[in-house]
Design an enzyme around this catalytic site. Structure first.
Site, PDB file in Angstrom:
ATOM      1  N   TRP A 156       0.817  -1.212   0.000  1.00  0.00           N
ATOM      2  CA  TRP A 156       0.000   0.000   0.000  1.00  0.00           C
ATOM      3  C   TRP A 156       0.859   1.274   0.000  1.00  0.00           C
ATOM      4  O   TRP A 156       0.380   2.344  -0.342  1.00  0.00           O
ATOM      5  CB  TRP A 156      -0.966   0.023   1.182  1.00  0.00           C
ATOM      6  CG  TRP A 156      -0.326  -0.145   2.534  1.00  0.00           C
ATOM      7  CD1 TRP A 156      -0.224  -1.300   3.261  1.00  0.00           C
ATOM      8  CD2 TRP A 156       0.323   0.864   3.309  1.00  0.00           C
ATOM      9  NE1 TRP A 156       0.452  -1.081   4.433  1.00  0.00           N
ATOM     10  CE2 TRP A 156       0.795   0.255   4.499  1.00  0.00           C
ATOM     11  CE3 TRP A 156       0.555   2.226   3.137  1.00  0.00           C
ATOM     12  CZ2 TRP A 156       1.476   0.943   5.491  1.00  0.00           C
ATOM     13  CZ3 TRP A 156       1.230   2.917   4.135  1.00  0.00           C
ATOM     14  CH2 TRP A 156       1.683   2.275   5.293  1.00  0.00           C
ATOM     15  N   CYS A 157       2.129   1.172   0.361  1.00  0.00           N
ATOM     16  CA  CYS A 157       3.004   2.342   0.444  1.00  0.00           C
ATOM     17  C   CYS A 157       3.801   2.509  -0.858  1.00  0.00           C
ATOM     18  O   CYS A 157       4.541   1.604  -1.253  1.00  0.00           O
ATOM     19  CB  CYS A 157       3.963   2.190   1.624  1.00  0.00           C
ATOM     20  SG  CYS A 157       5.177   3.514   1.737  1.00  0.00           S
ATOM     21  N   PRO A 158       3.695   3.659  -1.523  1.00  0.00           N
ATOM     22  CA  PRO A 158       4.427   3.857  -2.774  1.00  0.00           C
ATOM     23  C   PRO A 158       5.942   3.834  -2.593  1.00  0.00           C
ATOM     24  O   PRO A 158       6.679   3.441  -3.506  1.00  0.00           O
ATOM     25  CB  PRO A 158       3.949   5.218  -3.282  1.00  0.00           C
ATOM     26  CG  PRO A 158       3.199   5.850  -2.171  1.00  0.00           C
ATOM     27  CD  PRO A 158       2.828   4.790  -1.193  1.00  0.00           C
ATOM     28  N   VAL A 211       7.584   1.817  -0.651  1.00  0.00           N
ATOM     29  CA  VAL A 211       7.950   0.399  -0.648  1.00  0.00           C
ATOM     30  C   VAL A 211       7.936  -0.136  -2.072  1.00  0.00           C
ATOM     31  O   VAL A 211       8.847  -0.852  -2.485  1.00  0.00           O
ATOM     32  CB  VAL A 211       7.022  -0.414   0.278  1.00  0.00           C
ATOM     33  CG1 VAL A 211       7.277  -1.911   0.133  1.00  0.00           C
ATOM     34  CG2 VAL A 211       7.195   0.021   1.729  1.00  0.00           C
TER      35      VAL A 211
END
Length: 133
Positions: A42-44, A46
């Protein structure tokens, strides 16, 4: 490939199982968990870091790294999240380096978020030159 995706995280860094050899090193890369709808973290940050991490740790003669998911966004935002409280992770991605120092396993350095995208810095960090934040 020295990337472990099914690693069981111990209760604390002190209980990491590192060989007793003088140069033993182990990395843990903390990531946002995959979103069930997209299958991607969900984290860009990452999403951007994963290709770099996979490539660096897939190279021959590199130490092992464990990829550990910290939860979906609501779990991660909870300040009592075990990764925040026991592993001192405040940002994802976080790449932490562990070594045996004076007989105990200790974190000796970490890279966070955009620092992982700096390929020269990442290579130095994984190759043995510590990059402190």
């Amino acid at each position: 490939m020295p990337v472990l995706t099914d690693f069981t995280l111990p209760t604390s860094p002190l209980t990491l199982a590192l060989p007793a050899t003088p140069n033993a090193v182990f990395f843990i890369s903390f990531h946002a968990s995959p979103d069930p709808t997209t299958g991607k973290p969900w984290c860009p940050d990452v999403v951007a870091a994963l290709p770099h991490l996979n490539e660096v740790f897939s190279a021959a003669h590199k130490p092992q790294v464990a990829f550990v998911d910290v939860g979906l966004r609501p779990e991660w935002k909870d300040l009592s999240n075990v990764y925040r409280t026991k592993w001192n992770v405040s940002f994802v991605p976080t790449l932490a380096r562990y070594e045996r120092v004076d007989g105990e396993v200790k974190e000796v350095g970490r890279l966070v978020e955009g620092e992982i995208l700096d390929r020269a810095r990442l290579n130095k960090f994984v190759g043995g030159e510590l990059a402190k934040i």
